[in-house]
Design a protein around this motif. Structure first.
Motif, PDB file in Angstrom:
ATOM      1  N   HIS A   1      -0.734   4.967  -3.178  1.00 14.78           N
ATOM      2  CA  HIS A   1      -2.054   5.047  -2.554  1.00 14.78           C
ATOM      3  C   HIS A   1      -2.838   3.772  -2.842  1.00 14.78           C
ATOM      4  O   HIS A   1      -2.657   3.143  -3.882  1.00 14.78           O
ATOM      5  N   ARG A   2      -3.690   3.427  -1.937  1.00 15.22           N
ATOM      6  CA  ARG A   2      -4.554   2.259  -2.185  1.00 15.22           C
ATOM      7  C   ARG A   2      -5.576   2.607  -3.262  1.00 15.22           C
ATOM      8  O   ARG A   2      -6.010   3.755  -3.381  1.00 15.22           O
ATOM      9  N   ARG A   3      -5.981   1.590  -4.008  1.00 12.81           N
ATOM     10  CA  ARG A   3      -6.853   1.844  -5.157  1.00 12.81           C
ATOM     11  C   ARG A   3      -8.256   2.287  -4.774  1.00 12.81           C
ATOM     12  O   ARG A   3      -9.048   2.663  -5.630  1.00 12.81           O
ATOM     13  N   THR A   4      -8.580   2.239  -3.483  1.00 12.55           N
ATOM     14  CA  THR A   4      -9.910   2.695  -3.050  1.00 12.55           C
ATOM     15  C   THR A   4     -10.028   4.208  -3.117  1.00 12.55           C
ATOM     16  O   THR A   4     -11.126   4.744  -3.126  1.00 12.55           O
TER      17      THR A   4
ATOM     18  N   ASP B   1       4.812  12.541   2.864  1.00 11.15           N
ATOM     19  CA  ASP B   1       3.691  11.601   2.879  1.00 11.15           C
ATOM     20  C   ASP B   1       4.214  10.205   2.551  1.00 11.15           C
ATOM     21  O   ASP B   1       4.892  10.013   1.530  1.00 11.15           O
ATOM     22  N   GLU B   2       3.884   9.246   3.391  1.00 10.28           N
ATOM     23  CA  GLU B   2       4.342   7.872   3.165  1.00 10.28           C
ATOM     24  C   GLU B   2       3.846   7.337   1.824  1.00 10.28           C
ATOM     25  O   GLU B   2       4.514   6.528   1.168  1.00 10.28           O
ATOM     26  N   SER B   3       2.686   7.790   1.375  1.00 10.89           N
ATOM     27  CA  SER B   3       2.121   7.314   0.111  1.00 10.89           C
ATOM     28  C   SER B   3       2.966   7.731  -1.089  1.00 10.89           C
ATOM     29  O   SER B   3       2.849   7.134  -2.151  1.00 10.89           O
ATOM     30  N   GLU B   4       3.800   8.754  -0.919  1.00  6.46           N
ATOM     31  CA  GLU B   4       4.702   9.134  -1.995  1.00  6.46           C
ATOM     32  C   GLU B   4       5.683   8.007  -2.303  1.00  6.46           C
ATOM     33  O   GLU B   4       6.175   7.873  -3.416  1.00  6.46           O
ATOM     34  N   ILE B   5       5.987   7.196  -1.291  1.00  4.07           N
ATOM     35  CA  ILE B   5       6.924   6.090  -1.452  1.00  4.07           C
ATOM     36  C   ILE B   5       6.191   4.794  -1.761  1.00  4.07           C
ATOM     37  O   ILE B   5       6.512   4.087  -2.719  1.00  4.07           O
ATOM     38  N   ARG B   6       5.169   4.493  -0.979  1.00  2.00           N
ATOM     39  CA  ARG B   6       4.461   3.213  -1.109  1.00  2.00           C
ATOM     40  C   ARG B   6       3.244   3.267  -2.027  1.00  2.00           C
ATOM     41  O   ARG B   6       2.672   2.229  -2.349  1.00  2.00           O
TER      42      ARG B   6
END
Length: 775
Positions: free
Chosen positions: A393-396, A386-391
């Motif tokens: 998650h957005r706070r939404t 998952d790309e979010s593991e690196i960058r």
């Protein structure tokens, strides 16, 4: 016209911080002895005294140079002695006067003066000046709280121009120097003009004061309003359940933000979020989200930095202490340190330690951190998809968090740690994004000074970080990501290096973990050699460490049972403890074989040998391939067969042979997938041996791809393959001519025990490999 009269021998009374204009009536407190003597003399004579102001108030006994030359002749109307010894006198200013002669007596000073009487004539110009001055004085009296209406009426009734000017001057808020400037002006018209200018300036100042006062008042009203609203908010929060309110918490967070060292842009965002947090009730869902965000901002290191150790000798000592061999890696780290010592600002390199498991890639990264005197942080990328593991998650999103990079920086606590990206080759991608694409920004020295995490949103500088990645298989890493890293290959260890590692590192570590001392367990050198040769066959030392741990457990059991107090492990009793030998050390084959060639392969666990078997059966010229071969190896087999058929005449093979026989090529361990462009000459040798019935030398291993014309093409991973061949007991290695330059990478201890045969054509391979040829 001003009248001038001269007066001799009038007592002098110096004034401190005070000036008396003509026509002024005021009380003066006199305490200095010479001043009191002058007053008493005046009272005995004609009650006249000359009042002149000192230039400096601090002077106790002024000289003529310390006094102004122009003063006021005054009439002493009353004198009263106070209980403290001071004399209070009531004086009335009469006229201006200028000192002509000064005589310093024993008790007081006496002066000769010129008296100036103001002209009482009022012409048109004087009248105009008086009216203008009165207009300005009226405006001033309305704007200033110091002048009452009665005072203005009194001044307005004065008709004498000189007296009028002096009266106006007495009410102006001027310093002593300014008042003295007006006092020394003898000409009445000039005095009126100066006063008009002064009142005009004073009016401007009053207007500015009024504006400033208005602004201050508005600010005060706003502050009072905010205070009132905050108090109300506290009361509301208390009613909602937040008994203590957020005041203390917000103050603490504000202090942390101030001390964090954030960049200016990030600082503004933090204060803005803190303001939002303060205004929200504690029960609001968004309150917790904002609080978490602020906590992350203040927890990140923005300026904390450790000083690099630039001692090359010390760094080399640390690296040599922790690792045997690996000269290339150590040399690269020492190069980096040397450049840092010459140039303080050097972006952190992106190193990728590539090699089989168990060769010490992770522990080497720890040693690099210790050598540099930096903090060490490790994240595992194995299985990340998952790309979010690196960058992040957005706070939404509910439960949003920063990515692993930002989490690692928080854990490190400094802006320049050694950051280990473990198993970077095991990242994958799916519908949630491609994490390897997100890593491109992290590992690009030109971009990572402004890394952007989706959760933090503000840019974060990663340029001071020394990134070290580890990988087992470079072929699974995308090209753009691989291009950003400096690859340092760790092929594996020789038998001698494994022996040293066991004695210096593995055995002491396992003794400690099993609660044993050196006196309780001794593993002899011959036992360690047998462990390496007969119980493990690997590029690294992980399996070797497990075998040593087994010996420690066996020894611990004997000691606890009371059988022995000291256990000595020798090669002769290893079979009783670990069982029969699992691997055979020595020649790969015990005798020369027909149709069985030994190839060299490169796997994720290091170099290894690969047996290629060829069997012939009567048939119709069919080629059968087994052993779970990949497309590349299948094409290599077809190419090898075509080459052998093209050389039928040179090899004395009946041209009809291929039409009457089926050829079966098999690579043992059929459950293991095999692929790669380096088995061509091995297949040519095996096919030729099977058809011509000429055995293949058992001590020969070979690697290289072949073309239809028989040209031998270069391959990769020669060092790893050579180490695998050495472990298998081969003594002669056939390799392509273009790989001759790679022989220097092979450790000296291995190179000395092997014979390398450089070939450029398959015919040369057959001459060397087939029994009866040249070697």
């Amino acid at each position: 016209m001003t009248e001038v009269k001269r007066t001799k021998d009038i007592p002098l009374l110096p004034l401190r911080g005070l000036l008396v204009y003509p026509t002024m009536v005021l009380h003066i407190d006199v305490g200095r002895e010479r001043s009191v003597a002058a007053l008493e003399h005046a009272m005995l004579e004609d009650n006249l005294i000359f009042l002149v102001t000192q230039k400096e108030m601090s002077i106790e006994n002024p000289t003529p140079d310390d006094l102004y030359t122009v003063g006021t002749v005054a009439y002493v109307k009353q004198m009263l002695k106070l209980p403290n010894g001071t004399i209070r006198v009531l004086v009335e200013g009469l006229n201006r006067a200028k000192v002509v002669d000064y005589r310093d007596g024993e008790e007081f000073a006496v002066v000769e003066i010129e008296n100036f009487e103001d002209s009482k004539t009022v012409d048109a110009e004087t009248e105009a000046l008086m009216r203008t001055l009165l207009t300005y004085f009226e405006k001033y009296s309305k704007a200033s709280s110091k002048v009452t209406t009665e005072t203005y009426d009194t001044v307005a009734d004065i008709e004498e121009p000189g007296r009028f000017a002096d009266m106006v001057a007495s009410y102006l808020p001027l310093k002593i120097t300014g008042k003295q400037e007006i006092l020394k002006i003898i000409d009445v018209k000039e005095r009126l003009e100066i006063l008009i200018q002064r009142l005009h300036d004073e009016q401007e100042v009053l207007n500015l004061e009024k504006k400033i006062s208005s602004k201050v008042k508005r600010a005060m009203e706003k502050a009072q309003k905010e205070f009132y609203l905050r108090e109300q908010m506290k009361a509301i929060q208390t009613e909602l359940g937040d008994r203590e309110g957020k005041t203390g918490e917000v103050s603490e967070l504000k202090k942390k933000i101030q001390e964090s060292g954030m960049p200016e842009a990030t600082l503004k965002v933090a204060y803005k979020e803190l303001d939002r947090y303060e205004k929200l009730p504690a029960a609001a869902a968004e309150s917790g989200v904002i609080r978490s965000y602020i906590d992350w901002l203040v927890a990140l290191p923005w300026k904390e930095k450790t000083e690099d150790r630039h001692d090359i000798k010390m760094a080399e000592k640390v690296l040599n202490r922790d690792h045997e061999g690996l000269d290339k890696v150590k040399e690269r780290i020492l190069e980096y340190l040397s450049v840092r010592q010459l140039k303080q600002s050097l972006r952190g390199p992106i190193l990728c330690l590539a090699g089989p498991p168990g060769v010490g890639k992770t522990s080497l990264a720890k040693s690099i951190a210790e050598a540099l005197n930096r903090k060490f942080v490790r994240i595992s990328l194995g299985g990340v998809r998952d790309e979010s593991e690196i960058r992040g998650h957005r706070r939404t999103y509910v439960g949003a968090m920063p990515g692993r990079i930002i989490q690692g920086m928080k854990k490190a606590g400094t802006v320049n740690p050694v950051f280990l990206l473990d198993e970077i080759d095991k990242m994958s991608n799916d519908f949630r994004g491609d994490p390897s694409a997100a890593m491109l920004e992290v590992l690009d020295p030109e971009q990572n000074n402004s890394f952007s995490d989706h959760y933090i949103e503000e840019t974060y500088d990663l340029s001071n970080v020394l990134f070290v990645a580890t990988a087992n298989d470079l072929s699974t890493i995308p090209g753009p990501l691989l291009d950003r890293m400096e690859i340092i290959t760790i092929a594996g260890y020789t038998e001698q290096e494994k022996h040293e590692i066991s004695k210096k590192h593995l055995l002491p570590k396992q003794l400690k973990e099993h609660g044993l001392s050196k006196a309780q367990l001794q593993i002899r050198d011959d036992a360690i050699i047998d462990l390496i040769r007969y119980y493990t066959r690997e590029a690294g030392v992980r399996g070797l460490e497990r075998q040593i741990a087994t010996l420690c457990r066996k020894a611990a059991m004997q000691i606890v049972a009371g059988d022995k107090k000291r256990v000595v492990m020798a090669a002769k009793n290893l079979e009783d403890i670990l069982g029969k030998h699992r691997f055979h050390y020595g020649q790969a084959e015990t005798e020369n074989q027909i149709g069985v060639a030994t190839g060299l392969a490169y796997t994720t666990v290091g170099g290894d040998t690969l047996q290629i078997e060829v069997s012939l059966t009567p048939g119709k010229g069919k080629l059968q391939l087994t052993g779970k071969l990949g497309d590349v190896m299948k094409e290599s087999a077809q190419t090898a067969l075509s080459y052998v058929r093209s050389k039928s005449e040179d090899l004395n093979i009946d041209p009809e042979f291929f039409d009457k026989h089926d050829i079966h090529i098999h690579v043992p361990e059929g459950a293991v997938p095999k692929d790669g462009p380096s088995a061509g000459i091995t297949m040519v040798t095996a096919i030729t041996s099977a058809i011509t019935k000429r055995p293949i030398r058992r001590e020969v291993g070979m690697t290289g791809e072949v073309t239809l014309r028989g040209r031998v093409l270069p391959i990769g991973g020669l060092k790893e393959k050579t180490l695998g061949a050495h472990r298998a007991g081969l003594t002669t290695i056939i390799l392509p001519k273009d790989n001759e330059r790679d022989i220097d990478d092979i450790p000296d201890s291995v190179r000395e025990q092997l014979s390398f045969k450089i070939v450029s054509n398959a015919d040369e391979v057959l001459e060397i490999a087939l029994d009866g040829g040249e070697i």
